[in-house]
Write an enzyme that holds these catalytic residues in place. Structure first.
Site, PDB file in Angstrom:
ATOM      1  N   TYR A 155       0.840  -1.216   0.000  1.00 40.20           N
ATOM      2  CA  TYR A 155       0.000   0.000   0.000  1.00 40.20           C
ATOM      3  C   TYR A 155       0.872   1.261   0.000  1.00 40.20           C
ATOM      4  O   TYR A 155       0.633   2.193  -0.777  1.00 40.20           O
ATOM      5  CB  TYR A 155      -0.903  -0.041   1.233  1.00 40.20           C
ATOM      6  N   LYS A 187       1.074   4.148  -2.873  1.00 40.27           N
ATOM      7  CA  LYS A 187       0.725   5.543  -2.580  1.00 40.27           C
ATOM      8  C   LYS A 187       1.933   6.468  -2.786  1.00 40.27           C
ATOM      9  O   LYS A 187       1.759   7.636  -3.164  1.00 40.27           O
ATOM     10  CB  LYS A 187       0.165   5.662  -1.168  1.00 40.27           C
ATOM     11  N   ILE A 235      -8.673   7.866   8.557  1.00 37.88           N
ATOM     12  CA  ILE A 235     -10.019   8.407   8.352  1.00 37.88           C
ATOM     13  C   ILE A 235     -11.036   7.310   8.644  1.00 37.88           C
ATOM     14  O   ILE A 235     -10.842   6.145   8.258  1.00 37.88           O
ATOM     15  CB  ILE A 235     -10.175   8.902   6.883  1.00 37.88           C
TER      16      ILE A 235
HETATM   17  P1  NAP Z   1     -13.246   2.369   1.223  1.00 38.46           P
HETATM   18  O1  NAP Z   1     -14.333   2.856   2.114  1.00 38.46           O
HETATM   19  O2  NAP Z   1     -12.720   0.983   1.400  1.00 38.46           O
HETATM   20  O3  NAP Z   1     -13.693   2.596  -0.296  1.00 38.46           O
HETATM   21  C1  NAP Z   1     -12.854   2.241  -1.350  1.00 38.46           C
HETATM   22  C2  NAP Z   1     -13.483   2.709  -2.639  1.00 38.46           C
HETATM   23  O4  NAP Z   1     -12.613   2.361  -3.714  1.00 38.46           O
HETATM   24  C3  NAP Z   1     -14.822   2.034  -2.908  1.00 38.46           C
HETATM   25  O5  NAP Z   1     -15.737   3.000  -3.375  1.00 38.46           O
HETATM   26  C4  NAP Z   1     -14.491   1.026  -3.992  1.00 38.46           C
HETATM   27  O6  NAP Z   1     -15.557   0.810  -4.898  1.00 38.46           O
HETATM   28  C5  NAP Z   1     -13.384   1.742  -4.731  1.00 38.46           C
HETATM   29  N1  NAP Z   1     -12.582   0.811  -5.528  1.00 38.46           N
HETATM   30  C6  NAP Z   1     -11.760  -0.173  -5.079  1.00 38.46           C
HETATM   31  N2  NAP Z   1     -11.213  -0.830  -6.121  1.00 38.46           N
HETATM   32  C7  NAP Z   1     -11.708  -0.255  -7.252  1.00 38.46           C
HETATM   33  C8  NAP Z   1     -11.521  -0.481  -8.641  1.00 38.46           C
HETATM   34  N3  NAP Z   1     -10.701  -1.448  -9.081  1.00 38.46           N
HETATM   35  N4  NAP Z   1     -12.182   0.310  -9.531  1.00 38.46           N
HETATM   36  C9  NAP Z   1     -13.005   1.293  -9.096  1.00 38.46           C
HETATM   37  N5  NAP Z   1     -13.224   1.554  -7.788  1.00 38.46           N
HETATM   38  C10 NAP Z   1     -12.593   0.791  -6.880  1.00 38.46           C
HETATM   39  O7  NAP Z   1     -11.961   3.296   1.357  1.00 38.46           O
HETATM   40  P2  NAP Z   1     -11.807   4.836   1.761  1.00 38.46           P
HETATM   41  O8  NAP Z   1     -11.310   4.874   3.159  1.00 38.46           O
HETATM   42  O9  NAP Z   1     -13.000   5.597   1.375  1.00 38.46           O
HETATM   43  O10 NAP Z   1     -10.567   5.204   0.824  1.00 38.46           O
HETATM   44  C11 NAP Z   1     -10.661   6.073  -0.295  1.00 38.46           C
HETATM   45  C12 NAP Z   1      -9.260   6.471  -0.731  1.00 38.46           C
HETATM   46  O11 NAP Z   1      -8.608   7.131   0.370  1.00 38.46           O
HETATM   47  C13 NAP Z   1      -8.365   5.278  -1.086  1.00 38.46           C
HETATM   48  O12 NAP Z   1      -7.529   5.622  -2.154  1.00 38.46           O
HETATM   49  C14 NAP Z   1      -7.543   5.072   0.166  1.00 38.46           C
HETATM   50  O13 NAP Z   1      -6.323   4.439  -0.091  1.00 38.46           O
HETATM   51  C15 NAP Z   1      -7.368   6.514   0.629  1.00 38.46           C
HETATM   52  N6  NAP Z   1      -7.020   6.631   2.046  1.00 38.46           N
HETATM   53  C16 NAP Z   1      -7.885   6.224   3.022  1.00 38.46           C
HETATM   54  C17 NAP Z   1      -7.502   6.358   4.347  1.00 38.46           C
HETATM   55  C18 NAP Z   1      -8.389   5.930   5.486  1.00 38.46           C
HETATM   56  O14 NAP Z   1      -7.929   5.999   6.637  1.00 38.46           O
HETATM   57  N7  NAP Z   1      -9.625   5.534   5.270  1.00 38.46           N
HETATM   58  C19 NAP Z   1      -6.255   6.880   4.670  1.00 38.46           C
HETATM   59  C20 NAP Z   1      -5.408   7.281   3.648  1.00 38.46           C
HETATM   60  C21 NAP Z   1      -5.808   7.158   2.337  1.00 38.46           C
HETATM   61  P3  NAP Z   1     -16.455  -0.540  -4.895  1.00 38.46           P
HETATM   62  O15 NAP Z   1     -16.991  -0.694  -3.493  1.00 38.46           O
HETATM   63  O16 NAP Z   1     -17.493  -0.240  -5.908  1.00 38.46           O
HETATM   64  O17 NAP Z   1     -15.558  -1.663  -5.278  1.00 38.46           O
END
Ligand code: NAP
Length: 246
Positions: free
Chosen positions: A154, A158, A187
């Site tokens: 990961y 990133k 988050i």
């Molecule tokens: P999440 O709730 O697990 O949601 C992930 C999203 O990515 C879902 O809408 C999923 O869609 C989509 N996705 C995954 N694989 C995909 C693909 N191959 N094609 C299209 N869509 C895809 O995660 P989140 O926390 O909202 O994270 C959103 C972004 O923020 C990510 O890039 C993550 O790495 C980043 N981030 C999150 C955190 C955190 O603490 N939560 C921290 C740092 C960075 P489907 O459900 O339709 O598959």
């Protein structure tokens, strides 16, 4: 503020992407709500936007697939003629220690997080260059800035997104296109909900502000970068992390 703008948000059916889609729509943008597997929740995001007088459409695409994402972009451009704001938000985790990490888990994370971001920028770049304007916002992570034990795949993906962001920012700067990255800390979403209480406590101790962030914290920064307020900012990585990366 974003009236007449077309925004495309990847992975917008859930979590941070959902909040970004709702925020851009609330500010007047027409939003393409991309999803991969979560059709029902993507449809629900569209319903919420239209119920509030906005405009949105849910479109399925696995952004990790080069040919599929090319078809997706082609269909969007045929219908909407342009994309003004691209938010590369789709992302997954497959955490493990390096000695136990499988090739599949390494590849899956790199394919979605890094190649997915490349695919979308690659396929939309010609259209962005032609219109001589646009905002590209890539969601990276504090793990890509600092590294994180148990997240080699990961963090690498990133950190790669940061390299992509800076390089594409240099390529497109003279064409009036801003390319920036947002690096969230921890988050509260599905991605972090399975952390044990011990892990959550440990993480909170690493955050100077002492608490997790919300999807809204990230969406507000994306909104700023999508607006004219960011016109002289490009190639930057903005940490929204309660001070983790200080
Ligand atoms: P999440 O709730 O697990 O949601 C992930 C999203 O990515 C879902 O809408 C999923 O869609 C989509 N996705 C995954 N694989 C995909 C693909 N191959 N094609 C299209 N869509 C895809 O995660 P989140 O926390 O909202 O994270 C959103 C972004 O923020 C990510 O890039 C993550 O790495 C980043 N981030 C999150 C955190 C955190 O603490 N939560 C921290 C740092 C960075 P489907 O459900 O339709 O598959």
């Amino acid at each position: 503020m974003l009236k007449e703008k077309i925004a495309l948000v990847t992975g917008a059916g859930r979590g941070i992407g959902r909040e970004i889609a709702l925020t851009l729509a609330k500010n007047g943008a027409t939003v393409i709500v991309n999803y991969n597997g979560s059709k029902a929740s993507a449809d629900e995001v569209v319903d919420e936007i239209t119920k509030n007088g906005g405009s949105a459409e849910a479109i399925q695409c696995n952004v990790a697939d080069f040919a599929e994402s090319e078809e997706f972009v082609k269909a969007v451009l045929e219908k909407y003629k342009r994309v003004d704001i691209l938010v590369n938000n789709a992302g997954i985790t497959r955490d493990n220690l390096i000695m136990r990490m499988s090739e599949e888990d390494y590849d899956a994370v790199l394919d979605t997080n890094l190649k997915g971001t490349f695919n979308m920028m690659r396929h939309l770049s010609r259209s962005f260059i032609k219109q001589r304007s646009g905002k590209i916002i890539n969601i990276t992570s504090v793990s890509g800035v600092l590294g994180n034990a148990g997240q080699a795949n990961y963090s690498a993906s990133k950190a790669g997104v940061i390299g992509l962001t800076k390089s594409v920012a240099r390529e497109l700067a003279s064409r009036g296109i801003n390319v920036n990255a947002v690096a969230p800390g921890f988050i509260d979403t599905d991605m972090t909900k399975n952390m044990t209480d011990d892990a959550k406590k440990m993480v909170s101790e690493m955050i100077p502000m002492g608490k997790m962030g919300s999807a809204k914290d990230i969406a507000d920064m994306v909104m700023f970068l999508a607006s004219d307020s960011s016109n002289y900012i490009t190639g930057q990585v903005i940490c929204v992390d309660g001070g983790m990366a200080i």
